[in-house]
Write a protein that holds these residues in place. Sequence first.
Motif, PDB file in Angstrom:
ATOM      1  N   LEU A  55      22.814  22.814  36.012  1.00 56.41           N
ATOM      2  CA  LEU A  55      23.138  23.009  37.426  1.00 56.41           C
ATOM      3  C   LEU A  55      23.098  24.470  37.856  1.00 56.41           C
ATOM      4  CD1 LEU A  55      26.093  20.488  37.913  1.00 56.41           C
ATOM      5  CD2 LEU A  55      23.653  20.137  38.336  1.00 56.41           C
ATOM      6  N   VAL A  56      23.180  25.400  36.912  1.00 54.25           N
ATOM      7  CA  VAL A  56      23.176  26.825  37.267  1.00 54.25           C
ATOM      8  C   VAL A  56      21.760  27.349  37.108  1.00 54.25           C
ATOM      9  CG1 VAL A  56      24.150  29.099  36.812  1.00 54.25           C
ATOM     10  CG2 VAL A  56      25.567  27.052  36.491  1.00 54.25           C
ATOM     11  N   TYR A  57      21.175  27.764  38.219  1.00 53.61           N
ATOM     12  CA  TYR A  57      19.798  28.253  38.215  1.00 53.61           C
ATOM     13  C   TYR A  57      19.702  29.759  37.989  1.00 53.61           C
ATOM     14  CZ  TYR A  57      18.299  23.787  40.328  1.00 53.61           C
ATOM     15  OH  TYR A  57      18.030  22.466  40.580  1.00 53.61           O
ATOM     16  N   TYR A  58      20.744  30.497  38.377  1.00 49.53           N
ATOM     17  CA  TYR A  58      20.582  31.951  38.473  1.00 49.53           C
ATOM     18  C   TYR A  58      21.936  32.623  38.433  1.00 49.53           C
ATOM     19  CZ  TYR A  58      19.309  36.183  41.243  1.00 49.53           C
ATOM     20  OH  TYR A  58      19.112  37.453  41.715  1.00 49.53           O
ATOM     21  N   CYS A  59      22.025  33.717  37.712  1.00 46.64           N
ATOM     22  CA  CYS A  59      23.233  34.553  37.689  1.00 46.64           C
ATOM     23  C   CYS A  59      22.766  35.999  37.732  1.00 46.64           C
ATOM     24  CB  CYS A  59      24.058  34.285  36.431  1.00 46.64           C
ATOM     25  SG  CYS A  59      25.500  35.362  36.251  1.00 46.64           S
ATOM     26  N   ASN A  60      23.064  36.677  38.831  1.00 50.91           N
ATOM     27  CA  ASN A  60      22.669  38.070  38.987  1.00 50.91           C
ATOM     28  C   ASN A  60      23.925  38.912  39.134  1.00 50.91           C
ATOM     29  OD1 ASN A  60      22.101  40.500  40.873  1.00 50.91           O
ATOM     30  ND2 ASN A  60      20.116  39.966  40.005  1.00 50.91           N
ATOM     31  N   VAL A  61      24.050  39.906  38.296  1.00 49.71           N
ATOM     32  CA  VAL A  61      25.195  40.821  38.338  1.00 49.71           C
ATOM     33  C   VAL A  61      24.634  42.216  38.571  1.00 49.71           C
ATOM     34  CG1 VAL A  61      27.151  41.765  37.060  1.00 49.71           C
ATOM     35  CG2 VAL A  61      26.482  39.364  36.738  1.00 49.71           C
ATOM     36  N   ARG A  62      25.172  42.886  39.584  1.00 45.91           N
ATOM     37  CA  ARG A  62      24.732  44.257  39.847  1.00 45.91           C
ATOM     38  C   ARG A  62      25.937  45.111  40.202  1.00 45.91           C
ATOM     39  NH1 ARG A  62      24.011  41.388  44.226  1.00 45.91           N
ATOM     40  NH2 ARG A  62      24.325  42.247  46.283  1.00 45.91           N
ATOM     41  N   PRO A  63      25.936  46.365  39.759  1.00 48.97           N
ATOM     42  CA  PRO A  63      27.057  47.262  40.059  1.00 48.97           C
ATOM     43  C   PRO A  63      27.239  47.427  41.569  1.00 48.97           C
ATOM     44  CG  PRO A  63      25.620  48.221  38.399  1.00 48.97           C
ATOM     45  CD  PRO A  63      24.907  47.014  38.931  1.00 48.97           C
ATOM     46  N   THR A  64      28.491  47.519  41.987  1.00 46.44           N
ATOM     47  CA  THR A  64      28.759  47.779  43.409  1.00 46.44           C
ATOM     48  C   THR A  64      28.398  49.219  43.718  1.00 46.44           C
ATOM     49  OG1 THR A  64      31.018  48.521  43.034  1.00 46.44           O
ATOM     50  CG2 THR A  64      30.717  46.167  43.462  1.00 46.44           C
ATOM     51  N   ASP A  95      32.293  51.282  43.548  1.00 41.94           N
ATOM     52  CA  ASP A  95      33.141  51.452  42.369  1.00 41.94           C
ATOM     53  C   ASP A  95      32.302  51.245  41.117  1.00 41.94           C
ATOM     54  OD1 ASP A  95      34.977  51.253  40.266  1.00 41.94           O
ATOM     55  OD2 ASP A  95      36.424  50.095  41.429  1.00 41.94           O
ATOM     56  N   GLU A  96      32.187  52.268  40.293  1.00 41.78           N
ATOM     57  CA  GLU A  96      31.325  52.187  39.113  1.00 41.78           C
ATOM     58  C   GLU A  96      31.815  51.185  38.073  1.00 41.78           C
ATOM     59  OE1 GLU A  96      32.651  55.765  36.214  1.00 41.78           O
ATOM     60  OE2 GLU A  96      31.721  56.389  38.103  1.00 41.78           O
ATOM     61  N   ASN A  97      33.076  50.753  38.143  1.00 46.02           N
ATOM     62  CA  ASN A  97      33.628  49.790  37.188  1.00 46.02           C
ATOM     63  C   ASN A  97      33.628  48.360  37.718  1.00 46.02           C
ATOM     64  OD1 ASN A  97      34.225  51.719  35.166  1.00 46.02           O
ATOM     65  ND2 ASN A  97      36.019  52.347  36.346  1.00 46.02           N
ATOM     66  N   LYS A  98      33.024  48.146  38.873  1.00 44.85           N
ATOM     67  CA  LYS A  98      33.021  46.811  39.487  1.00 44.85           C
ATOM     68  C   LYS A  98      31.586  46.350  39.725  1.00 44.85           C
ATOM     69  CE  LYS A  98      37.485  46.149  40.153  1.00 44.85           C
ATOM     70  NZ  LYS A  98      38.224  44.975  39.784  1.00 44.85           N
ATOM     71  N   ASN A  99      31.428  45.043  39.777  1.00 47.55           N
ATOM     72  CA  ASN A  99      30.110  44.438  39.969  1.00 47.55           C
ATOM     73  C   ASN A  99      30.174  43.322  40.993  1.00 47.55           C
ATOM     74  OD1 ASN A  99      28.473  45.572  37.498  1.00 47.55           O
ATOM     75  ND2 ASN A  99      30.500  45.032  36.729  1.00 47.55           N
ATOM     76  N   ASP A 100      29.057  43.127  41.679  1.00 46.49           N
ATOM     77  CA  ASP A 100      28.891  41.992  42.576  1.00 46.49           C
ATOM     78  C   ASP A 100      28.111  40.922  41.820  1.00 46.49           C
ATOM     79  OD1 ASP A 100      30.185  43.318  44.650  1.00 46.49           O
ATOM     80  OD2 ASP A 100      28.313  44.117  45.467  1.00 46.49           O
ATOM     81  N   VAL A 101      28.534  39.669  41.965  1.00 43.39           N
ATOM     82  CA  VAL A 101      27.922  38.564  41.242  1.00 43.39           C
ATOM     83  C   VAL A 101      27.363  37.563  42.242  1.00 43.39           C
ATOM     84  CG1 VAL A 101      28.305  36.685  39.591  1.00 43.39           C
ATOM     85  CG2 VAL A 101      29.555  38.852  39.333  1.00 43.39           C
ATOM     86  N   HIS A 102      26.119  37.167  42.024  1.00 40.11           N
ATOM     87  CA  HIS A 102      25.482  36.136  42.847  1.00 40.11           C
ATOM     88  C   HIS A 102      25.046  35.008  41.920  1.00 40.11           C
ATOM     89  CE1 HIS A 102      21.857  34.637  45.301  1.00 40.11           C
ATOM     90  NE2 HIS A 102      22.949  34.060  45.748  1.00 40.11           N
ATOM     91  N   ALA A 104      33.880  42.485  41.539  1.00 36.87           N
ATOM     92  CA  ALA A 104      34.365  42.851  42.874  1.00 36.87           C
ATOM     93  C   ALA A 104      34.137  41.707  43.848  1.00 36.87           C
ATOM     94  CB  ALA A 104      33.656  44.109  43.372  1.00 36.87           C
ATOM     95  N   LYS A 105      32.916  41.222  43.927  1.00 40.79           N
ATOM     96  CA  LYS A 105      32.539  40.211  44.920  1.00 40.79           C
ATOM     97  C   LYS A 105      31.778  39.094  44.214  1.00 40.79           C
ATOM     98  CE  LYS A 105      29.458  39.737  48.846  1.00 40.79           C
ATOM     99  NZ  LYS A 105      28.350  40.371  49.532  1.00 40.79           N
TER     100      LYS A 105
END
Length: 184
Positions: free
Chosen positions: A106-115, A118-125, A156-157
């Motif tokens: 069911l999971v097609y894609y996981c993208n993690v990129r730094p915000t 904040d250098e210690n946080k990431n946005d996840v799609h 982060a998000k």
Amino acid sequence: MAERESFVLTRDVNIVTIPDGTTAILNKGEEVTIHQALGSNYTVVTSQGHMVRIAGVDADALGKEHHELHTLVSETSAEAVEKNCWEVMKTVYDPEIPVNIVDLGLVYYCNVRPTTTDENKNDVHIMMTLTAPGCGMGPVIQGDVEKSIRALPGVAKVDVEVVLDPPWSRDMMSEVAKLQLGLY
């Protein structure tokens, strides 16, 4: 679980009815039988024969202990967060199918990129699908994924997007999932 366990609820609990996804309350004293206890939630059948989901935070009402989320690594790099994302998504289950959503395909894609802030946080799609369009449990499963990932260190998000194209099929399941479900 070889035998189905029955319990009498020790307090009122919030539930989600399966498969339509509506919310309700089961009252203290109601007898339920555990159908599936995978991940952090419980799929139970009520004495009236209705299948419902009880969240892991309400495990005590069943006389069970709440399972805490444990991350694979505590680092907050994008690579470490992505690894953790895949691991926690393996703890999310369709309440009717005893296979996690990753092995179900069911999971097609996981993208993690730094915000950028904040250098210690990431946005996840996350891009995922459902076993059937219009599945009433879709928003519940989507919420489980979002909640699990949001709890990870370094996040982060979180954006969990449900897409229906390409449509899910049994061919997307892992070999492990097919074996678990006896599809060989």
